[in-house]
Design an enzyme around this catalytic site. Structure first.
Site, mmCIF file in Angstrom:
data_model
loop_
_atom_site.group_PDB
_atom_site.id
_atom_site.type_symbol
_atom_site.label_atom_id
_atom_site.label_comp_id
_atom_site.label_asym_id
_atom_site.label_seq_id
_atom_site.Cartn_x
_atom_site.Cartn_y
_atom_site.Cartn_z
ATOM 1 N N TYR A 64 66.376 105.338 69.793
ATOM 2 C CA TYR A 64 66.909 105.086 68.450
ATOM 3 C C TYR A 64 66.309 106.083 67.463
ATOM 4 C CZ TYR A 64 68.007 100.606 70.752
ATOM 5 O OH TYR A 64 68.436 99.641 71.639
ATOM 6 N N PRO A 211 74.646 90.542 70.066
ATOM 7 C CA PRO A 211 75.012 89.123 70.147
ATOM 8 C C PRO A 211 76.118 88.699 69.184
ATOM 9 C CG PRO A 211 73.001 89.385 68.867
ATOM 10 C CD PRO A 211 73.323 90.736 69.433
ATOM 11 N N ALA A 213 78.648 90.768 68.533
ATOM 12 C CA ALA A 213 79.740 91.709 68.825
ATOM 13 C C ALA A 213 79.952 92.635 67.619
ATOM 14 C CB ALA A 213 81.005 90.967 69.222
ATOM 15 N N GLY A 215 79.264 92.145 64.584
ATOM 16 C CA GLY A 215 79.663 91.446 63.355
ATOM 17 C C GLY A 215 80.930 90.626 63.545
ATOM 18 N N LEU A 217 81.629 88.161 65.436
ATOM 19 C CA LEU A 217 81.451 86.712 65.543
ATOM 20 C C LEU A 217 81.020 86.054 64.228
ATOM 21 C CD1 LEU A 217 79.985 86.602 69.149
ATOM 22 C CD2 LEU A 217 82.189 85.686 68.390
ATOM 23 N N THR A 218 80.812 86.850 63.192
ATOM 24 C CA THR A 218 80.559 86.247 61.878
ATOM 25 C C THR A 218 81.886 85.843 61.237
ATOM 26 O OG1 THR A 218 80.760 88.324 60.647
ATOM 27 C CG2 THR A 218 78.573 87.789 61.509
ATOM 28 N N GLY A 219 82.992 86.348 61.809
ATOM 29 C CA GLY A 219 84.320 86.066 61.254
ATOM 30 C C GLY A 219 84.729 87.057 60.182
ATOM 31 N N LYS A 220 83.811 88.013 59.837
ATOM 32 C CA LYS A 220 84.135 88.885 58.699
ATOM 33 C C LYS A 220 85.302 89.827 58.993
ATOM 34 C CE LYS A 220 80.539 92.469 59.404
ATOM 35 N NZ LYS A 220 79.355 93.089 58.865
#
Ligand SMILES: NC(=O)c1ccc[n+]([C@@H]2O[C@H](COP(=O)([O-])OP(=O)(O)OC[C@H]3O[C@@H](n4cnc5c(N)ncnc54)[C@H](OP(=O)(O)O)[C@@H]3O)[C@@H](O)[C@H]2O)c1
Length: 319
Positions: A64, A211, A213, A215, A217-220
């Site tokens: 990184y 975890p 994906a 963002g 899976l935040t629904g944004k």
């Protein structure tokens, strides 16, 4: 409320949710170009929110930004007056086109970049190198013996390779603490390909990366697909593949989140570290302070067995 747990068969106590600082590359290296330019203030605030919410665990790597993420992490921890014994640091050796002996040459850079913080968990980033797993595990064990790192892990290892790493370390009297793999509600293959079962059998912690994906899976992204325009190709591909298919899942996460007065992404993280007992921990990435706060907030409630199963069922297509 989710309590701290033990990392594999070590004596390291770790919050089930940590923070991944891959994006803290300050534009350095090939990967750095896909990362945002974060200010010291933002990184300091991410650390502040993490500790305020009970997170004690951070994941970085040589890859990184060739040490930039490690340097930035140490700097932000220092700015928050965090002591070495208060934080668990995980970093990784980059094995591609290298031999295991390269670890003894590059470990001192890791130590220097992370100073004054010591390395609690040192991982082999991928199972691709010019050396065998046996040689790599011997080299890692040598670093533990020298007191340069506290425990040993691997990343992106399949079940067979993970077992081999475990066996080689066992001969040297050390546990394989963790295997860091891609795992989320839209990528559940470790539940069926033997990785999770082997980890449970051998007492190895699974550290789930990506975890949320990226963002998704935040629904944004469901609420505003334009958000995707700012993301790099990897996340655009993950989102494109899963956006439509994950609508029922995000609806379920949203519904359940209301009962706990939390957010759908927090339910997704809580599910990940709860569904398999104590075996899975996770490291959502954070580039903004509110994201660290929400990651920590995902440890403040406990989903019921019925809710865990309901989420697993609606995400069955991602197995
Ligand atoms: N071992 C490996 O090979 C490997 C590979 C990949 C990752 N990792 C590790 O895993 C960590 C996390 O993985 P990742 O960054 O790929 O995936 P992720 O955690 O699924 O996604 C992180 C991204 O999701 C968005 N996000 C996070 N929290 C949010 C919130 N509360 N609300 C809305 N959006 C939120 C942010 O996007 P924005 O920045 O756009 O706001 C953030 O950069 C990395 O930092 C790294 O340490 C390891």
């Amino acid at each position: 409320m989710l309590e701290k747990r033990t990392l594999g068969k070590t004596d390291i106590k770790i919050s089930p949710i940590g923070i991944g600082v891959m994006m803290w590359m300050s534009g350095k290296g090939i990967m750095g170009r896909m990362a945002p330019d974060l200010t010291d203030e933002v990184m300091n605030d991410i650390i502040k929110e993490s500790f305020a919410g009970g997170i004690n665990f951070f994941d970085t790597a040589e890859m990184y930004g060739f040490g930039r993420s490690e340097t930035n992490l140490a700097k932000a921890l220092k700015a928050n007056d965090i002591k070495d014994e208060e934080v668990i640091i995980e970093t990784k050796w980059a094995p591609i086109l290298r031999r295991a002996r390269n670890m003894r040459r590059t470990i001192n850079k890791r130590i220097k970049y992370l100073e004054p913080y010591t390395i609690d968990q040192y991982m082999v980033h991928q199972p691709i190198s010019f050396s065998s797993i046996k040689t790599e595990m011997k080299e890692l064990a040598r670093l533990v013996e020298q007191g340069k790192v506290r425990s040993v892990g691997v990343s992106n290892y399949n079940a067979k390779k993970m077992r081999k790493a475990h066996e080689e370390l066992e001969k040297l009297g050390l546990p394989l603490a963790a295997n860091q793999v891609h795992y989320s509600l839209v990528r559940r293959n470790i539940e069926t390909d033997g990785i999770l079962d082997t980890a449970k059998e051998l007492g190895i912690t699974i550290t789930a990366y990506t975890p949320l994906a990226g963002g998704l899976l935040t629904g944004k992204l469901h609420n505003n697909p334009d958000v995707m325009k700012n993301k790099n190709l990897f996340y655009r591909m993950v989102a494109k593949r899963n956006l439509e298919e994950s609508i029922p899942l995000v609806e379920t996460l949203t519904e359940i989140s209301k009962a706990y007065e939390v957010l759908p992404g927090q339910v997704a993280l809580n599910w990940l570290v709860s569904y398999s007992g104590d075996t899975v921990i996770t490291i959502p990435g954070a580039t903004k302070a509110y994201q660290a706060k929400e990651a920590a907030g995902a440890m403040t409630f406990s989903l019921s067995k019925a809710e865990l199963d309901e989420i697993a069922e609606v995400a069955e297509r991602f197995l």
